[in-house]
Design a protein around this motif. Structure first.
Motif, PDB file in Angstrom:
ATOM      1  N   ASP A   1       2.681   7.783 -11.652  1.00 36.48           N
ATOM      2  CA  ASP A   1       3.177   6.488 -12.142  1.00 36.48           C
ATOM      3  C   ASP A   1       2.676   5.557 -11.446  1.00 36.48           C
ATOM      4  O   ASP A   1       2.526   4.350 -11.858  1.00 36.48           O
ATOM      5  CB  ASP A   1       4.575   6.476 -12.295  1.00 36.48           C
ATOM      6  CG  ASP A   1       5.230   7.331 -13.575  1.00 36.48           C
ATOM      7  OD1 ASP A   1       4.383   7.730 -14.448  1.00 36.48           O
ATOM      8  OD2 ASP A   1       6.469   7.826 -13.739  1.00 36.48           O
TER       9      ASP A   1
ATOM     10  N   VAL B   1      -1.417  -1.157  -4.022  1.00 33.07           N
ATOM     11  CA  VAL B   1      -2.651  -0.247  -3.656  1.00 33.07           C
ATOM     12  C   VAL B   1      -2.007   1.073  -3.624  1.00 33.07           C
ATOM     13  O   VAL B   1      -1.159   1.202  -2.916  1.00 33.07           O
ATOM     14  CB  VAL B   1      -3.398  -0.859  -2.329  1.00 33.07           C
ATOM     15  CG1 VAL B   1      -4.389   0.388  -2.305  1.00 33.07           C
ATOM     16  CG2 VAL B   1      -3.939  -1.944  -2.320  1.00 33.07           C
TER      17      VAL B   1
ATOM     18  N   PRO C   1      -3.858  12.174 -10.014  1.00 35.74           N
ATOM     19  CA  PRO C   1      -4.382  11.100 -10.591  1.00 35.74           C
ATOM     20  C   PRO C   1      -3.293  10.700 -11.619  1.00 35.74           C
ATOM     21  O   PRO C   1      -3.498   9.511 -12.354  1.00 35.74           O
ATOM     22  CB  PRO C   1      -5.854  11.347 -11.298  1.00 35.74           C
ATOM     23  CG  PRO C   1      -5.398  12.857 -11.245  1.00 35.74           C
ATOM     24  CD  PRO C   1      -4.759  13.269 -10.048  1.00 35.74           C
TER      25      PRO C   1
ATOM     26  N   ILE D   1      -0.082   5.524  -9.840  1.00 36.75           N
ATOM     27  CA  ILE D   1      -1.318   5.058 -10.186  1.00 36.75           C
ATOM     28  C   ILE D   1      -1.391   4.166 -11.333  1.00 36.75           C
ATOM     29  O   ILE D   1      -2.103   3.101 -11.299  1.00 36.75           O
ATOM     30  CB  ILE D   1      -2.442   6.400 -10.413  1.00 36.75           C
ATOM     31  CG1 ILE D   1      -2.017   7.180  -9.306  1.00 36.75           C
ATOM     32  CG2 ILE D   1      -3.692   5.961 -10.900  1.00 36.75           C
ATOM     33  CD1 ILE D   1      -3.170   7.222  -8.148  1.00 36.75           C
ATOM     34  N   LYS D   2      -0.476   4.372 -12.245  1.00 38.28           N
ATOM     35  CA  LYS D   2      -0.242   3.610 -13.447  1.00 38.28           C
ATOM     36  C   LYS D   2      -0.419   1.824 -13.088  1.00 38.28           C
ATOM     37  O   LYS D   2      -0.489   0.971 -13.538  1.00 38.28           O
ATOM     38  CB  LYS D   2       0.513   3.858 -14.523  1.00 38.28           C
ATOM     39  CG  LYS D   2       0.150   5.226 -15.149  1.00 38.28           C
ATOM     40  CD  LYS D   2       0.902   5.726 -15.966  1.00 38.28           C
ATOM     41  CE  LYS D   2       0.860   7.051 -16.452  1.00 38.28           C
ATOM     42  NZ  LYS D   2       1.753   7.867 -17.016  1.00 38.28           N
ATOM     43  N   ARG D   3       0.852   1.865 -12.076  1.00 42.15           N
ATOM     44  CA  ARG D   3       1.424   0.445 -11.622  1.00 42.15           C
ATOM     45  C   ARG D   3       0.252  -0.099 -10.831  1.00 42.15           C
ATOM     46  O   ARG D   3       0.166  -1.381 -10.819  1.00 42.15           O
ATOM     47  CB  ARG D   3       2.566   0.934 -10.982  1.00 42.15           C
ATOM     48  CG  ARG D   3       3.123  -0.283  -9.895  1.00 42.15           C
ATOM     49  CD  ARG D   3       3.654  -1.523 -10.785  1.00 42.15           C
ATOM     50  NE  ARG D   3       4.132  -2.581 -10.034  1.00 42.15           N
ATOM     51  CZ  ARG D   3       3.382  -3.572  -9.692  1.00 42.15           C
ATOM     52  NH1 ARG D   3       2.120  -3.702  -9.730  1.00 42.15           N
ATOM     53  NH2 ARG D   3       3.825  -4.561  -8.951  1.00 42.15           N
ATOM     54  N   ALA D   4      -0.638   0.732 -10.038  1.00 43.07           N
ATOM     55  CA  ALA D   4      -1.378   0.037  -9.151  1.00 43.07           C
ATOM     56  C   ALA D   4      -2.613  -0.833  -9.510  1.00 43.07           C
ATOM     57  O   ALA D   4      -3.003  -0.301 -10.687  1.00 43.07           O
ATOM     58  CB  ALA D   4      -1.919   1.153  -8.336  1.00 43.07           C
ATOM     59  N   ASP D   5      -2.896  -1.926  -8.838  1.00 40.86           N
ATOM     60  CA  ASP D   5      -3.908  -2.624  -9.024  1.00 40.86           C
ATOM     61  C   ASP D   5      -5.225  -1.802  -8.417  1.00 40.86           C
ATOM     62  O   ASP D   5      -6.496  -2.327  -9.171  1.00 40.86           O
ATOM     63  CB  ASP D   5      -3.825  -3.952  -8.373  1.00 40.86           C
ATOM     64  CG  ASP D   5      -2.734  -4.776  -8.881  1.00 40.86           C
ATOM     65  OD1 ASP D   5      -2.765  -5.396  -9.942  1.00 40.86           O
ATOM     66  OD2 ASP D   5      -1.699  -4.579  -8.332  1.00 40.86           O
ATOM     67  N   LEU D   6      -5.207  -1.144  -7.446  1.00 38.92           N
ATOM     68  CA  LEU D   6      -6.407  -0.356  -6.864  1.00 38.92           C
ATOM     69  C   LEU D   6      -5.695   0.815  -6.571  1.00 38.92           C
ATOM     70  O   LEU D   6      -4.882   1.217  -5.737  1.00 38.92           O
ATOM     71  CB  LEU D   6      -6.910  -1.059  -5.679  1.00 38.92           C
ATOM     72  CG  LEU D   6      -8.030  -0.324  -5.123  1.00 38.92           C
ATOM     73  CD1 LEU D   6      -9.233  -0.098  -5.906  1.00 38.92           C
ATOM     74  CD2 LEU D   6      -8.405  -0.890  -3.727  1.00 38.92           C
ATOM     75  N   ALA D   7      -6.271   1.908  -7.307  1.00 42.81           N
ATOM     76  CA  ALA D   7      -5.668   3.525  -6.699  1.00 42.81           C
ATOM     77  C   ALA D   7      -6.908   4.186  -6.330  1.00 42.81           C
ATOM     78  O   ALA D   7      -8.045   4.206  -6.917  1.00 42.81           O
ATOM     79  CB  ALA D   7      -5.331   4.162  -8.087  1.00 42.81           C
TER      80      ALA D   7
ATOM     81  N   LEU E   1       9.518   2.357  -8.325  1.00 47.43           N
ATOM     82  CA  LEU E   1       8.622   1.098  -8.782  1.00 47.43           C
ATOM     83  C   LEU E   1       9.709   0.069  -9.109  1.00 47.43           C
ATOM     84  O   LEU E   1       9.307  -1.274  -9.025  1.00 47.43           O
ATOM     85  CB  LEU E   1       8.181   1.855 -10.236  1.00 47.43           C
ATOM     86  CG  LEU E   1       7.210   2.843 -10.065  1.00 47.43           C
ATOM     87  CD1 LEU E   1       6.740   3.391 -11.366  1.00 47.43           C
ATOM     88  CD2 LEU E   1       5.999   2.391  -9.246  1.00 47.43           C
TER      89      LEU E   1
ATOM     90  N   LYS F   1      -0.041  -7.486  -5.369  1.00 43.33           N
ATOM     91  CA  LYS F   1      -1.165  -6.358  -5.566  1.00 43.33           C
ATOM     92  C   LYS F   1      -0.696  -5.016  -4.997  1.00 43.33           C
ATOM     93  O   LYS F   1       0.155  -4.870  -3.697  1.00 43.33           O
ATOM     94  CB  LYS F   1      -2.250  -6.860  -4.722  1.00 43.33           C
ATOM     95  CG  LYS F   1      -2.928  -7.984  -5.172  1.00 43.33           C
ATOM     96  CD  LYS F   1      -3.830  -7.615  -6.164  1.00 43.33           C
ATOM     97  CE  LYS F   1      -4.571  -8.951  -6.813  1.00 43.33           C
ATOM     98  NZ  LYS F   1      -5.209  -9.000  -7.972  1.00 43.33           N
TER      99      LYS F   1
ATOM    100  N   VAL G   1       0.916  -1.401  -0.024  1.00 37.40           N
ATOM    101  CA  VAL G   1       0.069  -0.027  -0.176  1.00 37.40           C
ATOM    102  C   VAL G   1       0.940   1.255  -0.083  1.00 37.40           C
ATOM    103  O   VAL G   1       1.529   1.277   0.994  1.00 37.40           O
ATOM    104  CB  VAL G   1      -0.928   0.058   1.157  1.00 37.40           C
ATOM    105  CG1 VAL G   1      -1.844   1.093   1.003  1.00 37.40           C
ATOM    106  CG2 VAL G   1      -1.632  -1.204   1.254  1.00 37.40           C
TER     107      VAL G   1
END
Lengths: 269, 428
Positions: free
Chosen positions: B393, B384, B390, B395-401, B374, B382, B363
């Protein structure tokens, strides 16, 4: 140092020790996991600890085995076996003659095949339960031992096992005490006679060589077109698959996060 | 049907004549789009219409995509189906033999180690195309893996009983012994991973009386080994604290290391469920699992922590962050900025210059995701992200943002968890 056996019901523990190998110099030493096993046994109250080793006795192994004696022992039982022989029958014979309550061994040896199979073969032969990767023995009561098992990621699991049992010690067990030089010199290597040694015929047939460096796995891009190959080569951060919650209240966001944490099972109850 | 291609000059003429009233229908019959960009001319020469190539892009400009993956045209449909069908479906009806695999399924999913092992099992099963073997996977407990067939499983034996959950080596061993008795697989493959296959595989080998190969990392077909013990394979096994290699014929039971083979990617398999012929005997276990023990997450090394709550420049409420980590039972991490500013100790830094972490859930609170950071979280399952920006980078990698103020979201999360625990306490 040791408790008097007449006064209280003591706990007979046999620790199987082996000759280790220093990772840098390659010299003989006390094996790390076995020394941790000895430390585990010493930490138990009312424990009557006996060290048992089966193998060749020469100058190198003598120094290594005395490392265990330096942890506060008068003697170490030694079953002399020639080079590349199967030590399982000899160990099983000794353990069956004087069955201890608990047998402690390291997970894997530091020399030879190091398959980590010996405790399992002993358990199968003696019909005792075996618990792998023990980090701590919490207590022994009424024929049941309570143990902490080391899991990956630093986690622990509590187990109960009926005695007699065989435990293998993980590297997460407490670090062994320093070996004292004087007691190590004074201690006895008591040679124990058993039947004939069984040679390990299969091991001799294998080709043994220094470990080759394992090839690094290449990232294989299976792209049909030049555009896909270029995209794969130039990709910075893979995106698009994730779920983005924009314009939500903190509560809604927190709920989504909590749902994911629960799905993954990382949240403690 | 004759193999000779017959031409219909009239239809070709209509197809060329855009003003003809049957033009569209003839094009449809010929299988070309409503604006064909190339067609076979009357003299057998390919004719092109450059004006019909490409499509109108989002900005109203004409775009030409020569990769074949053209968007907006009829070609899109064709490439889409080709992509989904590129993996060949394989069904093995009557296998010549079985290769049994017991994956770890840590966290209920196939780990990468399990996938490599299934790839190795496929090598063994598909060695002789005339007499293909089938890969049998034995799964214990509940799992949430859906793509077992895509990982290379032909037959699936799933035992979802509660008795196999947790540390139940004796119950699992009884199942494997029953599989050996009923199905008699030619090979047994297990991952040599601590507490998973390493433990179970050695128990199985001791029970079967086979001498297993442990730490196998390479497998090659070998005619010499075929003559001697019939396995036909030679394996390279790691031994002696990773300092020696042993070249030996492959025994029936093998414990393989990670990256022992490439995972299956080109075929899809059936994963047909199988059952055991006889019911399993009820046996009294001598080992009782009392469940996991609460471990102080601060004492867990960052590199091996399973759940990390990591803080970056966007965190202002450090008290709240520490409280949240404690409540969630997460190990604390930090980005380089947070460490440089003195909010977190150096040994908590995640990234290329700090620790490379392998957490199951990571997280990232207020971390925008520098490339070095990264890199450090590459092997996390996973991710988060909680962030205000928004476009970053992370956010682009995250499974849930979650886009929003980190302090508020963390506060809401803490409140939710506290509420739930309170309810549970009242219910109990």
């Amino acid at each position: 140092m040791r408790p008097d056996p007449q006064k209280s019901p003591s706990l007979a523990i046999t620790v199987l020790v082996s000759v280790g190998c220093h990772p840098l110099t390659g010299r003989g030493r006390r094996a790390d996991q076995d020394a941790r096993g000895v430390e585990l046994a010493r930490a138990l109250p009312l424990a009557e600890v006996r060290l048992l080793h089966a193998g060749v006795l020469d100058a190198g192994s003598d120094a290594a085995l005395r490392g265990y004696l330096g942890m506060g022992f008068d003697a170490l039982t030694l079953i002399e076996q020639p080079e590349s022989s199967d030590v399982v029958p000899a160990l099983a014979e000794v353990l069956a003659d004087h069955p201890p309550t608990l047998v402690i061994a390291g997970t894997r040896a530091e020399r030879g095949e190091a398959s980590g199979l010996l405790p399992y073969l002993l358990a199968e032969r003696l019909g005792w339960p075996l618990v792998a990767a023990v980090a701590e023995v919490e207590g022994v009561e009424g024929g049941v031992a309570t143990l902490l098992q080391a899991l990956p990621r630093g986690q622990r699991r509590r187990l109960q096992v009926r005695l007699p049992a065989i435990l293998t010690v993980d590297s997460a067990a407490p670090a062994p005490r320093q070996s004292a030089f004087g007691p190590a010199r004074r201690g006895q290597l008591a040679v124990h006679e058993v039947g004939e040694a069984v040679p390990d015929a299969e091991l001799v047939e294998w080709v043994e060589q220094p470990a080759r460096k394992r090839p690094k796995r290449l990232k294989i891009v299976k792209a049909a077109s030049a555009r896909d190959r270029f995209k794969a080569a130039a990709a910075k951060a893979e995106g698009g698959s994730g779920q983005v919650l924009d314009g939500v209240t903190p509560e809604q966001g927190a709920e989504a996060i909590l749902k994911l944490l629960k799905e993954e099972g990382v949240l403690r109850r | 049907m004759s193999e000779i291609r017959r031409r219909d000059p009239r239809r070709e003429w209509i197809a060329r004549n855009r003003l003809h009233r049957d033009h569209v229908s003839v094009l449809a019959v010929l299988g070309q789009g409503n604006t064909p960009s190339e067609w076979l001319g009357p003299n057998g020469v390919m004719r092109r219409n450059p004006h019909a190539v490409g499509f109108i892009g989002p900005n109203g400009l004409k775009r030409i995509d020569r990769s074949g993956g053209q968007q907006g045209g009829p070609a899109t449909v064709a490439t889409g189906t080709a992509a989904s069908d590129s993996r060949q479906a394989v069904t093995i009806e009557a296998p010549a033999f079985l290769v049994a695999v017991v994956p770890d399924m840590s966290g209920g999913r196939l780990s990468s180690h399990d996938r490599d092992l299934l790839g190795l099992a496929r090598q063994l099963a598909d060695a002789d195309p005339a007499r293909p073997g089938a890969v049998l996977a034995v799964l214990f407990g509940s799992h949430k893996e859906e793509a077992l067939g895509e990982a290379g499983v032909d037959r699936l034996l799933h035992l979802g009983d509660d008795a196999y959950e947790g540390y139940a080596p004796e119950a699992r061993l009884a199942v494997l012994a029953a599989v050996e008795r009923d199905l008699a697989p030619r090979h047994w493959l297990l991952p040599d991973s601590p507490l998973g296959g390493a433990d179970l595989g050695r128990r199985l080998a001791a029970r079967l009386g086979e001498r297993p190969a442990t730490g196998v990392w390479q497998l090659e077909a070998d005619a010499e080994a075929r003559g001697k013990n019939g396995s036909g394979w030679r394996c390279t096994a790691r031994g002696a604290a990773n300092t020696r290699d042993f070249l030996r014929p492959l025994p029936r039971v093998a414990l393989a290391l990670a990256e022992c083979a490439e995972p299956v990617s080109e075929t899809r398999h059936a994963a047909e469920p199988v059952t055991l012929a006889q019911p399993l005997p009820v046996l009294l276990s001598r080992i009782a699992d009392l469940g996991p023990v609460a471990v102080d997450p601060a004492g867990v090394a960052l590199a091996e922590a399973g759940f990390i709550l990591s803080a970056g420049n966007g965190v202002t409420d450090w008290e709240g962050f520490h409280h949240a980590a404690k409540l969630l039972g997460a190990t604390q991490g930090a980005s380089r900025v947070a460490v440089d500013d003195g909010h977190m100790p150096r040994h908590r830094q995640v990234g290329a210059t700090g620790t490379w972490v392998t957490a199951r859930v990571y997280v990232a609170v207020g971390i925008s995701g520098a490339i070095q950071h990264l890199q450090g979280i590459q092997s996390c399952d996973k991710v988060v992200a909680i962030n205000r920006d928004p476009g970053c980078d992370m956010i682009k990698r995250a499974d849930l943002a979650v886009i929003g103020d980190a302090a508020l979201v963390l506060q809401a999360l803490v409140t939710l968890v506290e509420q739930e625990r309170e309810e549970k306490r009242h219910a109990a």
